[in-house]
Write a protein that holds these residues in place. Structure first.
Motif, mmCIF file in Angstrom:
data_model
loop_
_atom_site.group_PDB
_atom_site.id
_atom_site.type_symbol
_atom_site.label_atom_id
_atom_site.label_comp_id
_atom_site.label_asym_id
_atom_site.label_seq_id
_atom_site.Cartn_x
_atom_site.Cartn_y
_atom_site.Cartn_z
ATOM 1 N N THR A 132 -1.671 -5.337 15.796
ATOM 2 C CA THR A 132 -1.362 -3.900 15.851
ATOM 3 C C THR A 132 -0.576 -3.441 14.621
ATOM 4 O O THR A 132 0.010 -2.352 14.630
ATOM 5 C CB THR A 132 -0.537 -3.591 17.108
ATOM 6 N N GLY A 133 -0.555 -4.268 13.562
ATOM 7 C CA GLY A 133 0.277 -3.981 12.401
ATOM 8 C C GLY A 133 -0.350 -3.010 11.415
ATOM 9 O O GLY A 133 -1.547 -2.693 11.465
ATOM 10 N N PHE A 134 0.505 -2.558 10.491
ATOM 11 C CA PHE A 134 0.098 -1.576 9.483
ATOM 12 C C PHE A 134 0.462 -2.071 8.085
ATOM 13 O O PHE A 134 1.405 -2.849 7.913
ATOM 14 C CB PHE A 134 0.802 -0.234 9.723
ATOM 15 N N ALA A 135 -0.296 -1.577 7.104
ATOM 16 C CA ALA A 135 0.027 -1.826 5.697
ATOM 17 C C ALA A 135 0.003 -0.491 4.957
ATOM 18 O O ALA A 135 -0.900 0.327 5.182
ATOM 19 C CB ALA A 135 -0.981 -2.795 5.073
ATOM 20 N N VAL A 136 1.000 -0.297 4.108
ATOM 21 C CA VAL A 136 1.021 0.867 3.222
ATOM 22 C C VAL A 136 1.127 0.326 1.800
ATOM 23 O O VAL A 136 2.122 -0.300 1.438
ATOM 24 C CB VAL A 136 2.194 1.811 3.538
ATOM 25 N N VAL A 137 0.075 0.544 1.039
ATOM 26 C CA VAL A 137 -0.043 -0.024 -0.297
ATOM 27 C C VAL A 137 -0.391 1.091 -1.270
ATOM 28 O O VAL A 137 -1.380 1.803 -1.063
ATOM 29 C CB VAL A 137 -1.131 -1.120 -0.335
ATOM 30 N N SER A 138 0.410 1.252 -2.315
ATOM 31 C CA SER A 138 0.071 2.259 -3.320
ATOM 32 C C SER A 138 -0.631 1.580 -4.490
ATOM 33 O O SER A 138 -0.270 0.479 -4.900
ATOM 34 C CB SER A 138 1.306 3.039 -3.779
ATOM 35 N N GLU A 139 -1.634 2.260 -4.994
ATOM 36 C CA GLU A 139 -2.494 1.719 -6.044
ATOM 37 C C GLU A 139 -2.822 2.822 -7.034
ATOM 38 O O GLU A 139 -3.194 3.934 -6.631
ATOM 39 C CB GLU A 139 -3.784 1.176 -5.416
ATOM 40 N N CYS A 140 -2.674 2.540 -8.323
ATOM 41 C CA CYS A 140 -3.035 3.543 -9.321
ATOM 42 C C CYS A 140 -4.541 3.765 -9.265
ATOM 43 O O CYS A 140 -5.324 2.808 -9.320
ATOM 44 C CB CYS A 140 -2.605 3.092 -10.710
ATOM 45 N N SER A 141 -4.931 5.021 -9.124
ATOM 46 C CA SER A 141 -6.327 5.357 -8.828
ATOM 47 C C SER A 141 -6.778 6.549 -9.660
ATOM 48 O O SER A 141 -5.980 7.452 -9.956
ATOM 49 C CB SER A 141 -6.471 5.709 -7.335
ATOM 50 N N TRP A 142 -8.050 6.557 -9.993
ATOM 51 C CA TRP A 142 -8.627 7.722 -10.656
ATOM 52 C C TRP A 142 -8.809 8.844 -9.635
ATOM 53 O O TRP A 142 -9.341 8.620 -8.546
ATOM 54 C CB TRP A 142 -9.978 7.389 -11.281
ATOM 55 N N LEU A 143 -8.380 10.038 -10.000
ATOM 56 C CA LEU A 143 -8.516 11.201 -9.126
ATOM 57 C C LEU A 143 -9.705 12.065 -9.494
ATOM 58 O O LEU A 143 -10.080 12.964 -8.731
ATOM 59 C CB LEU A 143 -7.240 12.050 -9.171
ATOM 60 N N VAL A 144 -10.282 11.810 -10.658
ATOM 61 C CA VAL A 144 -11.430 12.593 -11.135
ATOM 62 C C VAL A 144 -12.502 11.632 -11.618
ATOM 63 O O VAL A 144 -12.203 10.509 -12.049
ATOM 64 C CB VAL A 144 -11.023 13.557 -12.278
ATOM 65 N N PRO A 145 -13.784 12.050 -11.585
ATOM 66 C CA PRO A 145 -14.855 11.135 -12.004
ATOM 67 C C PRO A 145 -14.926 10.947 -13.516
ATOM 68 O O PRO A 145 -15.408 9.912 -13.979
ATOM 69 C CB PRO A 145 -16.125 11.807 -11.471
ATOM 70 N N ASN A 146 -14.443 11.933 -14.277
ATOM 71 C CA ASN A 146 -14.543 11.859 -15.738
ATOM 72 C C ASN A 146 -13.202 12.175 -16.386
ATOM 73 O O ASN A 146 -12.972 13.278 -16.887
ATOM 74 C CB ASN A 146 -15.606 12.840 -16.243
ATOM 75 N N MET A 162 -9.067 -0.448 -12.437
ATOM 76 C CA MET A 162 -8.680 0.756 -11.699
ATOM 77 C C MET A 162 -9.921 1.487 -11.205
ATOM 78 O O MET A 162 -10.916 1.608 -11.920
ATOM 79 C CB MET A 162 -7.852 1.674 -12.611
ATOM 80 N N ARG A 163 -9.851 1.977 -9.940
ATOM 81 C CA ARG A 163 -11.017 2.607 -9.330
ATOM 82 C C ARG A 163 -10.640 3.976 -8.772
ATOM 83 O O ARG A 163 -9.483 4.374 -8.775
ATOM 84 C CB ARG A 163 -11.553 1.721 -8.195
ATOM 85 N N THR A 164 -11.641 4.669 -8.260
ATOM 86 C CA THR A 164 -11.402 5.971 -7.642
ATOM 87 C C THR A 164 -10.836 5.777 -6.234
ATOM 88 O O THR A 164 -10.894 4.688 -5.661
ATOM 89 C CB THR A 164 -12.700 6.784 -7.534
ATOM 90 N N VAL A 165 -10.331 6.848 -5.674
ATOM 91 C CA VAL A 165 -9.787 6.793 -4.316
ATOM 92 C C VAL A 165 -10.862 6.372 -3.323
ATOM 93 O O VAL A 165 -10.634 5.502 -2.471
ATOM 94 C CB VAL A 165 -9.182 8.162 -3.929
#
Length: 243
Positions: A132-146, A162-165
């Protein structure tokens, strides 16, 4: 990491962009945890997120980092805030934390999963969570396709994986998690982090200390980019439940 560079980052309030308010906003997407919740903050740095979580949850938190210098500052700040009994600072590797399998109600990691690789980190850490556990992980992500040339040039060199959300959500779900929410770190946090880096360099100059010239030049490029992030990239909190 070079000792002088490690000492430089140890003096900063945070070792990556963020704030207590953003940590608590991400936490707010979770259902209420049990009163005896077991919580771990991996690669906690000097404990910006750890302290915010300890104050809000009032639960003991295992704060893990490889740098003793970071943990010394965390312990001093925890004591100053009356949270010394809530924070257990442990020197260790987030790839093999001293945590029994299926024991955590909440695993937290801000801005460091990329060191293991987002996919590998999620797969490995899932085994530490209760069913029943949770994970909160922040990751640098692209917010736009270009994204623009400056952002692409920097991140393709610094973090080519690095990938998109949407791509990261797919990977998280494929690793055995249910996505509860995402939360994107606002650009103001990047500007504030740039300010802290610049202030740290000014403090070194006042002390008459010096860092490696190549490191300082690279840091200057980061500061310039972080002050002009626009809406191209950011840290995104992936708020996850183990399936």
């Amino acid at each position: 990491m070079d000792a002088s560079i490690l000492a430089f980052f140890a003096r900063l309030p945070r070792q990556s962009p963020g704030s207590a308010a953003q940590t608590l906003t991400a936490l707010g997407h979770l259902p209420e945890l049990p009163p005896d919740a077991r919580v771990a903050d991996l690669a906690c740095g000097t404990g910006g997120a750890t302290l915010a979580l300890a104050e809000r949850l009032q639960a003991p938190i295992l704060a893990l980092d490889q740098a003793p210098e970071f943990l010394e500052r965390l312990q001093a700040e925890a004591a100053a805030r009356g949270l010394a009994d809530k924070v257990e600072a442990v020197v260790g590797d987030m790839a093999s934390p001293p945590v029994p399998a299926r024991s955590l109600d909440l695993l937290w990691c801000e801005g460091a999963a990329y060191i293991l690789g987002f996919d590998a980190a999620l797969a490995h850490w899932r085994e530490l969570l209760k069913p029943t556990g949770f994970a909160v992980v922040s990751e640098c992500s692209w917010l736009v396709p270009n994204p623009g040339l400056a952002a692409k040039t920097f991140w393709y060199a610094a973090y080519p994986a690095m990938r998109t959300v949407l791509e990261n959500i797919e990977r998280a779900e494929g690793a055995g998690y249910e996505l509860l929410a995402t939360h994107t770190l606002p650009s103001a946090c990047w500007a504030a982090y740039a300010d802290s880096l610049e202030a740290g360099l000014a403090d070194l100059a006042t002390r008459g200390e010096a860092l490696d010239a190549d490191f300082v030049r690279a840091l200057a490029k980061e500061i310039a980019l972080f002050r002009n992030t626009g809406e191209e990239f950011s840290y995104v909190y992936y708020i996850l439940a183990r399936k």
